[in-house]
Motif scaffolding. Structure first.
Motif, PDB file in Angstrom:
ATOM      1  N   PRO A 122       0.810  -1.225   0.000  1.00  0.00           N
ATOM      2  CA  PRO A 122       0.000   0.000   0.000  1.00  0.00           C
ATOM      3  C   PRO A 122       0.841   1.271   0.000  1.00  0.00           C
ATOM      4  CG  PRO A 122      -0.073  -1.085   2.151  1.00  0.00           C
ATOM      5  CD  PRO A 122       0.584  -2.038   1.198  1.00  0.00           C
ATOM      6  N   TYR A 123       2.026   1.210   0.613  1.00  0.00           N
ATOM      7  CA  TYR A 123       2.886   2.405   0.650  1.00  0.00           C
ATOM      8  C   TYR A 123       3.251   2.843  -0.765  1.00  0.00           C
ATOM      9  CZ  TYR A 123       6.269   5.659   2.688  1.00  0.00           C
ATOM     10  OH  TYR A 123       6.939   6.799   3.073  1.00  0.00           O
ATOM     11  N   VAL A 124       3.665   1.890  -1.595  1.00  0.00           N
ATOM     12  CA  VAL A 124       4.026   2.223  -2.974  1.00  0.00           C
ATOM     13  C   VAL A 124       2.802   2.663  -3.767  1.00  0.00           C
ATOM     14  CG1 VAL A 124       4.873   1.268  -5.155  1.00  0.00           C
ATOM     15  CG2 VAL A 124       6.053   0.745  -3.038  1.00  0.00           C
ATOM     16  N   THR A 125       1.659   2.017  -3.514  1.00  0.00           N
ATOM     17  CA  THR A 125       0.440   2.330  -4.263  1.00  0.00           C
ATOM     18  C   THR A 125      -0.009   3.762  -4.024  1.00  0.00           C
ATOM     19  OG1 THR A 125      -0.263   0.018  -4.130  1.00  0.00           O
ATOM     20  CG2 THR A 125      -1.950   1.638  -4.680  1.00  0.00           C
ATOM     21  N   ILE A 130      -2.565   7.604  -8.267  1.00  0.00           N
ATOM     22  CA  ILE A 130      -3.036   6.230  -8.399  1.00  0.00           C
ATOM     23  C   ILE A 130      -2.908   5.735  -9.830  1.00  0.00           C
ATOM     24  CG2 ILE A 130      -5.462   6.833  -8.848  1.00  0.00           C
ATOM     25  CD1 ILE A 130      -4.224   3.931  -6.626  1.00  0.00           C
ATOM     26  N   GLU A 131      -3.033   6.638 -10.831  1.00  0.00           N
ATOM     27  CA  GLU A 131      -2.970   6.208 -12.230  1.00  0.00           C
ATOM     28  C   GLU A 131      -1.564   5.782 -12.657  1.00  0.00           C
ATOM     29  OE1 GLU A 131      -2.757  10.770 -12.227  1.00  0.00           O
ATOM     30  OE2 GLU A 131      -3.970   9.204 -11.251  1.00  0.00           O
ATOM     31  N   PRO A 330      -3.469  -1.411  -7.732  1.00  0.00           N
ATOM     32  CA  PRO A 330      -4.135  -0.104  -7.801  1.00  0.00           C
ATOM     33  C   PRO A 330      -5.572  -0.190  -8.278  1.00  0.00           C
ATOM     34  CG  PRO A 330      -2.512  -0.335  -9.563  1.00  0.00           C
ATOM     35  CD  PRO A 330      -2.298  -1.483  -8.634  1.00  0.00           C
ATOM     36  N   LEU A 331      -5.881  -1.138  -9.177  1.00  0.00           N
ATOM     37  CA  LEU A 331      -7.264  -1.275  -9.646  1.00  0.00           C
ATOM     38  C   LEU A 331      -8.181  -1.696  -8.506  1.00  0.00           C
ATOM     39  CD1 LEU A 331      -6.685  -3.005 -13.113  1.00  0.00           C
ATOM     40  CD2 LEU A 331      -7.417  -0.648 -12.701  1.00  0.00           C
ATOM     41  N   ALA A 332      -7.701  -2.555  -7.636  1.00  0.00           N
ATOM     42  CA  ALA A 332      -8.513  -3.037  -6.515  1.00  0.00           C
ATOM     43  C   ALA A 332      -8.596  -2.014  -5.382  1.00  0.00           C
ATOM     44  CB  ALA A 332      -7.956  -4.361  -5.987  1.00  0.00           C
ATOM     45  N   LEU A 333      -7.563  -1.181  -5.207  1.00  0.00           N
ATOM     46  CA  LEU A 333      -7.542  -0.209  -4.106  1.00  0.00           C
ATOM     47  C   LEU A 333      -8.134   1.150  -4.485  1.00  0.00           C
ATOM     48  CD1 LEU A 333      -4.054  -0.716  -2.378  1.00  0.00           C
ATOM     49  CD2 LEU A 333      -6.280  -1.560  -1.654  1.00  0.00           C
ATOM     50  N   THR A 334      -8.478   1.321  -5.757  1.00  0.00           N
ATOM     51  CA  THR A 334      -9.034   2.599  -6.197  1.00  0.00           C
ATOM     52  C   THR A 334     -10.302   2.952  -5.417  1.00  0.00           C
ATOM     53  OG1 THR A 334      -8.155   2.362  -8.426  1.00  0.00           O
ATOM     54  CG2 THR A 334     -10.011   3.848  -8.165  1.00  0.00           C
TER      55      THR A 334
END
Length: 406
Positions: A122-125, A130-131, A330-334
Motif C-alpha cells: 500500500p505504501y508504494v500504491t 493512483i494512475e 491499484p485497480l482493486a484499491l481505487t
C-alpha cells in the motif's frame, strides 16, 4: 535542479521488495534439496511453500492493525526481526533433519513476509498518483524478481557446491548470515527517513465520494474480486518462479539452479515495459488484459512443447505475470478512502494463493509429471483475464460512478 520527491522512499522500499524476492527465492533452492536430503516426494517438498504463504492468511489483517498503531516504518522493522528468527530456526532444522521444523521456520519467514508486504504494497500504491501506481509497482517488481532469481544462485556460490552435492548442514553458514543481515536491516528501517502517508479519503472522507457513505469493506465489489484474482495470480506466478529449478533437476539438466533466471528475465522484461509505458502509453487495465493473454499462451507452450524446449517457455508465463500484480493492486484499491488499509490487508491475505496453487502443482507433478502439472495455470489465468475485462470495472457499472479510466 528539481529533485524527485519519490526517489528516496522508492530506494528504501525497493530494498524491501528485494528482501521479499530473496526470501521467497530461497524456496526454489530448498524444494529440490529437501526432496533429495529427506527422501520426500515433490508434493511434500512443496509444503515448504505452502507453510511460507499460509502465514499471509493468518497475519495480514493483524499486520494492518499494527500499521495503524505504529506506522509503516516500524512495521517494516518488525518484519526483519521475524526474518532473523526464521533463518536462525532453519539451522536446527537442518541439524535435526526435521521436516516439521523446516515447515515451522518457513511459516515464520512467511509471517515476516506478510508483515512486510502489508506495509510496502500500500505504501508504494499511495505514494504518488493512483494512475501511475502500476509504474511504481513495476519498478519495485524488478527488485523483487531479480532477488528471486539471485537467491538460489547466491546460495550455490556461498556453499561452493552444485545443488546435487549439497547436504542439509551446508545451509548453516549462509542462513546464519541472512539472519544477521536481517537484524541490520531492522535497524536501518528504524533510522530511515520514510514518512507516514495516507490515501485520499483516509483523513477527510469527503475527499473520496465513492467510499464516503459506505460502512463496510465488503461493499467494494472491485476489491473483493481483485482479492480473488490476486489469490489465483500469486499462485501461478509462484509456480512459474519456484518450479524451474525443480523442473530442470527432474530433467537431469546440468546446473539446475541457473534455470531460475528464465522466469526472472520474463518478469523483468515486463516490468521494464510497465515503467516505460504506464500510464502515458498504456493504461493499467489494458496492461492487465495484454498480460493475461501472454500468460495463457506461455502456459500452453510449456504444456505442449517438448520438455527440453518447454522449460524455456516459462519465460513467457512470467512475462505475462509481470504486470498483473502491479495492475491488480491499484485497480482493486481505487476509491477505498478510509478503508484503504483494510483493503490492503485483504489483498495481502490473498497472497496465500502462493501456498495453495504450488502445493496442488506438486501433487499433480507426482501423479501426472512435470509438464502436465502446469495445466493448473490455465483456469487461473482465465480468471485474471475476466477481472481485466469485466471485474475491475464493476464499481462503475453497478453504482453508475464515473471516474477517469486508469
Amino acid at each position: 535542479m528539481r529533485t524527485n520527491p519519490y526517489l528516496i522512499p522508492l530506494v528504501y522500499i525497493g530494498a524491501m521488495f528485494f528482501t521479499v524476492g530473496f526470501t521467497l527465492g530461497i524456496n526454489s533452492y530448498l524444494i529440490p534439496l529437501l526432496q533429495t536430503a529427506l527422501k520426500i516426494s515433490s508434493g511434500y517438498s512443496y509444503l515448504v511453500l505452502a507453510a511460507n504463504f499460509s502465514a499471509f492468511l493468518a497475519f495480514s489483517y493483524p499486520a494492518s492493525l499494527v500499521i495503524k498503531k505504529v506506522g509503516y516504518k516500524r512495521t517494516m522493522a518488525l518484519s526483519f526481526l521475524c526474518f532473523s528468527i526464521a533463518f536462525l530456526l532453519f539451522i536446527p532444522s537442518a541439524l535435526m533433519k526435521s521436516f516439521s521444523l523446516f515447515l515451522i521456520a518457513s511459516f515464520i519467514s512467511g509471517t515476516a513476509n506478510a508483515i512486510l508486504q502489508s506495509a510496502i504494497n500500500p505504501y508504494v500504491t499511495i505514494l504518488g498518483p493512483i494512475e501511475s501506481a502500476a509504474r511504481r509497482m513495476s519498478l519495485m517488481g524488478c527488485c523483487n524478481t531479480l532477488a528471486w532469481s539471485i537467491a538460489p544462485i547466491a546460495l550455490t556460490w556461498m556453499i561452493g557446491k552444485p545443488l546435487q552435492d549439497v547436504g542439509l548442514m551446508d545451509i548453516k553458514r549462509p542462513f546464519a548470515f541472512i539472519a544477521f543481515f536481517s537484524i541490520v536491516m531492522a535497524i536501518v528501517m528504524l533510522k530511515s527517513p520514510l514518512k507516514e502517508i495516507k490515501a485520499t479519503g483516509e483523513e477527510n472522507i469527503e475527499d473520496c465520494p465513492y467510499a464516503a457513505h459506505k460502512t463496510s469493506i465488503w461493499q467494494f465489489p472491485h476489491l473483493i474480486l481483485g482479492g480473488i484474482t490476486l489469490f489465483l495470480y500469486v499462485g501461478v506466478e509462484t509456480v512459474a518462479d519456484a518450479t524451474t529449478v525443480d523442473y530442470a533437476n527432474s530433467l537431469g539438466l546440468a546446473d539446475p539452479t541457473h534455470y531460475s533466471i528464465y522466469p526472472s528475465l520474463g518478469m523483468v522484461t515486463g516490468y521494464i515495459g510497465g515503467i516505460v509505458l504506464i500510464p502515458k502509453y498504456l493504461s493499467q487495465i489494458n496492461a492487465l488484459k495484454i498480460c493475461s493473454v501472454i500468460a495463457m499462451m506461455g502456459s500452453l507452450f510449456v504444456i505442449f512443447l517438448p520438455a527440453n524446449i518447454s522449460i524455456y517457455c516459462v519465460y513467457f508465463m512470467s512475462l505475462g505475470c509481470s504486470l498483473m500484480y502491479p495492475s491488480i493492486w491499484p485497480l482493486a484499491l481505487t476509491d477505498l478512502g478510509r478503508f484503504t488499509k483494510t483493503g490492503s490487508a485483504i489483498l495481502v491475505t490473498s497472497i496465500v494463493g502462493g501456498a495453495v496453487i504450488p502445493t496442488l502443482f506438486g501433487f499433480l507433478k507426482d501423479s501426472y509429471g512435470n509438464q502436465q502439472a502446469y495445466w493448473i495455470c490455465i483456469p487461473c489465468f482465465i480468471a485474471v483475464m475476466l477481472y481485466a475485462f469485466v471485474g475491475c470495472k464493476i464499481r462503475l457499472k453497478s453504482q453508475s460512478y464515473k471516474i477517469k479510466n486508469q
